[in-house]
Design a protein around this motif. Structure first.
Motif, mmCIF file in Angstrom:
data_model
loop_
_atom_site.group_PDB
_atom_site.id
_atom_site.type_symbol
_atom_site.label_atom_id
_atom_site.label_comp_id
_atom_site.label_asym_id
_atom_site.label_seq_id
_atom_site.Cartn_x
_atom_site.Cartn_y
_atom_site.Cartn_z
ATOM 1 N N LEU A 1 -17.165 -0.248 -3.454
ATOM 2 C CA LEU A 1 -16.781 -0.712 -4.788
ATOM 3 C C LEU A 1 -16.350 -2.175 -4.788
ATOM 4 C CD1 LEU A 1 -14.694 2.421 -5.884
ATOM 5 C CD2 LEU A 1 -17.136 1.973 -6.217
ATOM 6 N N LYS A 2 -16.232 -2.743 -3.596
ATOM 7 C CA LYS A 2 -15.868 -4.154 -3.422
ATOM 8 C C LYS A 2 -14.525 -4.476 -4.049
ATOM 9 C CE LYS A 2 -20.581 -5.776 -2.766
ATOM 10 N NZ LYS A 2 -21.140 -4.410 -2.580
ATOM 11 N N TRP A 3 -13.574 -3.580 -3.881
ATOM 12 C CA TRP A 3 -12.212 -3.837 -4.340
ATOM 13 C C TRP A 3 -11.597 -4.953 -3.515
ATOM 14 C CZ3 TRP A 3 -9.503 1.618 -4.987
ATOM 15 C CH2 TRP A 3 -10.079 2.272 -6.077
ATOM 16 N N GLY A 4 -10.817 -5.806 -4.175
ATOM 17 C CA GLY A 4 -10.015 -6.780 -3.450
ATOM 18 C C GLY A 4 -8.683 -6.160 -3.064
ATOM 19 N N THR A 5 -7.924 -6.857 -2.234
ATOM 20 C CA THR A 5 -6.632 -6.317 -1.798
ATOM 21 C C THR A 5 -5.620 -6.273 -2.936
ATOM 22 O OG1 THR A 5 -5.937 -8.518 -1.065
ATOM 23 C CG2 THR A 5 -6.955 -7.094 0.574
ATOM 24 N N TYR A 6 -5.943 -6.922 -4.045
ATOM 25 C CA TYR A 6 -5.066 -6.955 -5.217
ATOM 26 C C TYR A 6 -5.338 -5.790 -6.168
ATOM 27 C CZ TYR A 6 -9.490 -8.720 -6.883
ATOM 28 O OH TYR A 6 -10.828 -8.839 -7.153
ATOM 29 N N MET B 1 0.702 -0.588 -8.859
ATOM 30 C CA MET B 1 0.845 -1.366 -7.621
ATOM 31 C C MET B 1 -0.534 -1.684 -7.063
ATOM 32 S SD MET B 1 2.001 1.601 -4.897
ATOM 33 C CE MET B 1 3.545 1.821 -5.745
ATOM 34 N N SER B 2 -0.588 -2.703 -6.231
ATOM 35 C CA SER B 2 -1.848 -3.066 -5.586
ATOM 36 C C SER B 2 -2.137 -2.078 -4.461
ATOM 37 C CB SER B 2 -1.765 -4.486 -5.017
ATOM 38 O OG SER B 2 -0.828 -4.521 -3.942
ATOM 39 N N ALA C 1 0.327 -0.021 -1.935
ATOM 40 C CA ALA C 1 0.190 1.430 -1.824
ATOM 41 C C ALA C 1 -0.042 1.858 -0.382
ATOM 42 C CB ALA C 1 -0.963 1.910 -2.699
ATOM 43 N N LEU C 2 -0.817 1.074 0.361
ATOM 44 C CA LEU C 2 -1.077 1.398 1.760
ATOM 45 C C LEU C 2 0.142 1.109 2.624
ATOM 46 C CD1 LEU C 2 -3.141 2.396 3.820
ATOM 47 C CD2 LEU C 2 -4.020 0.066 4.002
ATOM 48 N N ALA C 3 0.793 -0.013 2.349
ATOM 49 C CA ALA C 3 1.973 -0.384 3.135
ATOM 50 C C ALA C 3 3.094 0.635 2.983
ATOM 51 C CB ALA C 3 2.475 -1.772 2.729
ATOM 52 N N LEU C 4 3.248 1.169 1.763
ATOM 53 C CA LEU C 4 4.318 2.131 1.493
ATOM 54 C C LEU C 4 3.835 3.573 1.612
ATOM 55 C CD1 LEU C 4 6.061 0.386 -1.543
ATOM 56 C CD2 LEU C 4 6.591 0.194 0.890
ATOM 57 N N GLU D 1 -1.774 -12.678 -10.406
ATOM 58 C CA GLU D 1 -0.491 -12.387 -11.023
ATOM 59 C C GLU D 1 -0.073 -10.978 -10.610
ATOM 60 O OE1 GLU D 1 0.568 -13.960 -15.024
ATOM 61 O OE2 GLU D 1 0.560 -11.826 -15.542
ATOM 62 N N LYS D 2 1.075 -10.886 -10.008
ATOM 63 C CA LYS D 2 1.550 -9.635 -9.434
ATOM 64 C C LYS D 2 1.482 -8.498 -10.446
ATOM 65 C CE LYS D 2 5.408 -7.850 -6.702
ATOM 66 N NZ LYS D 2 6.768 -8.163 -6.161
ATOM 67 N N GLY D 3 0.980 -7.336 -9.975
ATOM 68 C CA GLY D 3 0.891 -6.165 -10.825
ATOM 69 C C GLY D 3 -0.337 -6.123 -11.702
ATOM 70 N N THR D 4 -1.258 -7.088 -11.517
ATOM 71 C CA THR D 4 -2.474 -7.130 -12.322
ATOM 72 C C THR D 4 -3.679 -7.346 -11.410
ATOM 73 O OG1 THR D 4 -2.660 -9.536 -12.664
ATOM 74 C CG2 THR D 4 -1.112 -8.325 -14.078
ATOM 75 N N THR D 5 -4.849 -7.322 -12.014
ATOM 76 C CA THR D 5 -6.069 -7.697 -11.303
ATOM 77 C C THR D 5 -6.605 -9.007 -11.884
ATOM 78 O OG1 THR D 5 -7.365 -6.329 -12.824
ATOM 79 C CG2 THR D 5 -6.686 -5.324 -10.753
ATOM 80 N N LYS D 6 -5.703 -9.794 -12.495
ATOM 81 C CA LYS D 6 -6.077 -11.058 -13.120
ATOM 82 C C LYS D 6 -5.549 -12.232 -12.321
ATOM 83 C CE LYS D 6 -5.897 -8.970 -17.750
ATOM 84 N NZ LYS D 6 -5.265 -9.029 -19.091
ATOM 85 N N LEU D 7 -6.231 -13.354 -12.488
ATOM 86 C CA LEU D 7 -5.778 -14.582 -11.847
ATOM 87 C C LEU D 7 -4.468 -15.043 -12.476
ATOM 88 C CD1 LEU D 7 -9.163 -16.508 -11.678
ATOM 89 C CD2 LEU D 7 -7.982 -15.379 -9.779
#
Length: 854
Positions: free
Chosen positions: A401-406, A433-434, A438-441, A657-663
């Protein structure tokens, strides 16, 4: 008369022609027969010549080799000798001391016509030839006991016509030189029985603690069935397989008339484990690094079933790092480095070279006894818990799906597709959450959402490509809840899978043997093929996210300062039903994992108990896997280059921008901007509009009231944007450190002044996470009751800086103060530019907060 004459003449000619035809047919038949005979003779001659050619290099019969197996030499990674295997365990038994039931069990299993043939069983061979023609060469064997003795004593294990010819020739010679009883004695003492060493008599002692003549029928049948595949039928390691094989032998004994049906049924009803030597009484091993060497033997037998490392006189070049292996054994078998709660807790450890997949060390368990016992690194199959999330959830999502880490998911009340509820480990929800967070926690609900997004079949194939041999796929697998045909994974398999993340997406099945050299000098390459199993962007982004697990997530106890380290924790759970049934304490878990890697090494650690419903991991015991990983990785990395994982060209950095998938926008607060990674060409293009810059305060003004020894700071603000606005007030004196004095909704403040000095003030408008540019001003107090100089730095929006054209000397305080400072008497404090009259102090009676010091 003429007609009669012509008719007779014709008949005579016809008869003559028929006789000529018969003669010609006979001649053709004779020719064909002669040709066939000639071809047959020629074929026989060619066959004899070919056979003679193939057997001309056959070794000579050597009585010592017939009776004594040849040990194999093992070498470490640096090609230094480690040990020899094969000559340590063997109790020899003479033919007359072999019990009748032992002989019958072996004959029924291996060669029931042994006493009727002369080394080669042509009747059995015919069936094998047909099978090999129809199903391919090597599909079915026809080796007699005589041939097996020859093969194990003199020949290499490859299945070729040349070797088969030599085997037949030597078997014929062996039958001429030795009696059937002598040959049977050779076989009984030569066979390899895995942990049971060489020979049936040795196996009887090791597995059952008995002499050969004390064995029961089911025990005899078990030993008779083992030589076909000793490692797979080892009852210590695989009692289920051993029992199935034993029952086949019992059926063969009944089929050939050696036992009755009743005897067969009674013997089959005996539980294999009930007959074995108790674990605590099994023989202590004397082979060094036996967990590793045991896997070496297993690896060889899997790839070359006809090779016997214990009797074929091999040179085996391994991947073993003896220093790492010794440290792993030390950390497992003492409390010197890591404290264990009790002697029963077990652990399995696999240490790999991240790049090559070579096994550097194996920790087969704690307090192990006997050679080649149960290996908790390779044989134990346990549920992986959250260590599976990079493999089944986030890895496939990034890959397909080519998800980014965000990429964001919502940790919220959620269910499986079946409607069954899924919980996080803490039974809480943390909102959007990104996937990095989610993976870290180790949040379960986002992991399931990722699994569902990419689809079970793609997730399953991704795992299979990484060496996790899944037979099924269910949504519960997404958080490590295996079931059905998939009982779990081994430490070895998990290490292999994670090494691919650390190796830019290249996977090599973990291996312990580099090369085997046979007695005749033939070299067999054992290195498996390296495969590309994922895109390099997937490998890198999973790695970068797993770094956060050890830096700030659930795996902090595994972190090694100075190492670029990625890894994942994992624990499994008991069902509510099991908790009640077995009275399991709250918070206890059956398994705890840590799997992680650097650019040099990959390690997978499992900890738990054999009897998981009697013993469990509680409290800090659940962190032992992390502690083992930390110490091992620290030890093996000493003196090694500690390079970081390289960012591939397929990846780009993005500010999100934290909590989003936007720049992030130019107005996004700094503390809400995170740097993440995206697949190049798939980065977000939409800019967040959530934040915009607030207007700055205007008319910032500072006055000193000498009689009260107070500074009065005032400002104004655009009323259209003032709802919910507060003001951060900062101050410093004489270019000292700036200090936040207060955050207030008012637009004025009173501050106690100290004796003399230059004061700098800054006021910033704030609302939620929005901030403005600062408004600033300075004020100089030369003495407790003397002149104050108030200077605007020009950043107060909407208020022009109207200084007098002629600058004032700093020491010449009386005179024309600028309009931003109210002078005594008639001076205005509203920035109108009028000079104050006279004036050592600025006027103004604004209210404020008393008692705060700049």
């Amino acid at each position: 008369m003429a007609e009669k004459y012509q008719t007779r003449e014709e008949r005579r000619k016809q008869l003559s022609n028929q006789q000529k035809g018969k003669k010609q047919s006979k001649n053709i038949f004779k020719r064909i027969l002669l040709i066939l005979v000639g071809l047959g003779v020629a074929g026989m001659l060619v066959g004899v010549a070919a056979f003679a050619f193939m057997v001309k290099d056959a070794p000579k019969l050597d009585e010592k080799l017939l009776k004594d197996p040849i040990s194999s030499q093992l070498y470490d990674l640096d090609k230094k000798p480690i040990t020899e295997i094969g000559s340590e365990k063997r109790d020899y038994v003479n033919y007359e001391d072999i019990p009748k039931n032992v002989e019958e069990a072996i004959l029924a299993t291996e060669d029931v016509r042994f006493y009727k043939h002369h080394g080669i069983d042509f009747k059995r061979l015919g069936g094998a030839v047909i099978a090999n023609i129809t199903r391919g060469f090597g599909a079915e064997g026809a080796s007699t006991i005589t041939q097996q003795v020859v093969k194990n004593s003199f020949l290499t294990p490859e299945k070729t016509l040349s070797r088969k010819a030599q085997e037949a020739w030597l078997a014929f010679q062996l039958e001429r030189k030795y009696s059937k009883e002598q040959i049977f004695e050779m076989y009984v003492n030569k066979v390899w029985l895995d942990s049971g060493g060489h020979g049936i008599a040795t196996g009887a002692k090791v597995y059952f603690g008995k002499e050969l003549d004390e064995l029961t029928l089911p025990e005899t049948a078990l030993l008779a069935g083992m030589p076909q595949s000793p490692a797979n039928y080892n009852p210590f390691k695989h009692p289920d397989r051993a029992e199935k094989r034993r029952n086949i032998v019992l059926s063969l004994m009944h089929q050939h008339g050696f036992i009755t049906k009743d005897e067969m049924e009674k013997a089959k009803a005996v539980d294999v484990t009930s007959t074995l030597v108790p674990e605590e009484h099994r023989q202590n091993g004397d082979i060094p690094y036996d967990a590793f060497i045991g896997h070496v033997v297993k690896e060889i037998k899997e790839k070359y079933p006809d090779i016997d490392p214990f009797s074929d006189g091999l040179k085996i070049y391994t991947t073993l790092d003896t220093s790492a292996q010794e440290y792993v054994e030390k950390i497992l078998n003492s409390d010197e480095i890591v404290k264990y709660p009790d002697e029963k807790l077990q652990a399995g450890i696999t240490l790999l070279d991240t790049t090559t997949g070579q096994i550097r060390a194996l920790g087969g368990g704690r307090n192990q006894t006997g050679d080649f016992g149960f290996n908790y690194a390779t044989d134990a199959k346990r549920q992986p818990g959250s260590t599976i999330k990079p493999i089944l959830d986030y890895g496939p999502a990034i890959e397909h799906l080519k998800w980014g880490t965000y990429y964001t998911l919502e940790d919220k009340p959620y269910t499986y597709s079946t409607g069954d509820k899924i919980n996080n480990w803490d039974n809480k929800h943390m909102g959007v959450m990104s996937i990095r967070t989610a993976l870290a926690l180790s949040r379960n609900i986002p992991a399931l959402q990722a699994f569902q997004a990419v689809g079970g079949e793609k997730a399953k194939q991704f795992a299979i490509n990484l060496g996790i041999p899944l037979k099924e796929i269910h949504e519960s697998y997404s958080i490590g809840g295996f079931g059905g045909k998939d009982k779990g994974v081994s430490s070895l398999e998990m290490a292999g899978a994670y090494s691919a993340f650390g190796n830019n997406g290249y996977y090599t099945k973990p291996y312990s043997v580099i090369e085997i050299v046979l007695r005749d000098g033939t070299k067999l390459d054992m290195k498996p093929e390296t495969k590309v199993v994922m895109q390099d962007y997937t490998a890198f982004m999973i790695t970068d996210m797993l770094k956060d697990v050890v830096r700030s997530g659930t795996g902090k106890k595994a972190n090694v300062p100075g190492l670029h380290l990625a890894g994942k924790t994992g624990t499994t759970n008991y069902s509510d039903e099991d908790k009640k049934k077995f009275n399991i304490p709250r918070g206890a878990v059956p398994d705890a994992w840590f799997v992680g890697y650097t650019t040099n090494y990959t390690a997978a650690i499992w900890t738990g108990y054999d009897k998981k419903y009697e013993n469990f991991l509680v409290g800090d015991d659940q962190k032992i896997a992390q502690k083992l990983f930390k110490n091992i990785m620290e030890n093996v990395s000493e003196g090694k280059e500690k390079s970081d994982f390289k960012v591939p060209n397929s990846v780009e950095k993005v500010k999100i921008e934290k909590g989003t998938t936007k720049l992030a926008s130019e107005f996004t607060p700094e503390n809400l901007i995170v740097t993440e990674y995206a697949v190049k060409g798939h980065a977000p293009t939409e800019v967040s509009e959530k934040y915009h810059k607030l207007p700055a305060p205007i008319g910032l003004h500072a006055n000193f009231e000498a009689d009260k020894n107070e500074i009065v700071l005032t400002w104004d603000y655009d009323n259209e944007n003032s709802e919910g606005i507060e003001f951060e007030v900062y101050a410093s004196k004489d270019n000292g450190a700036e200090e936040l004095l207060t955050v207030i909704p008012d637009k004025t403040i009173r501050l106690k002044a100290e004796n003399g000095g230059t004061y700098s003030f800054k006021v910033i408008a704030v609302r939620d996470d929005l901030r403005s540019d600062p408004a600033t001003t300075t004020l100089r107090v030369t003495a407790p009751s003397d002149v104050i100089e108030d200077e605007d730095d020009g950043q107060n929006e909407g208020v022009p800086d109207q200084d007098n054209e002629q600058d004032q000397d700093e020491d010449n305080i009386p005179g024309n103060n600028n309009g931003n400072q109210g002078g005594n008497g008639n001076g205005n404090s509203n920035g109108n530019g009028q000079p104050g009259q006279g004036g050592n102090t600025g006027g103004g009676n604004q209210g404020g907060n008393n008692g705060n010091r700049p």
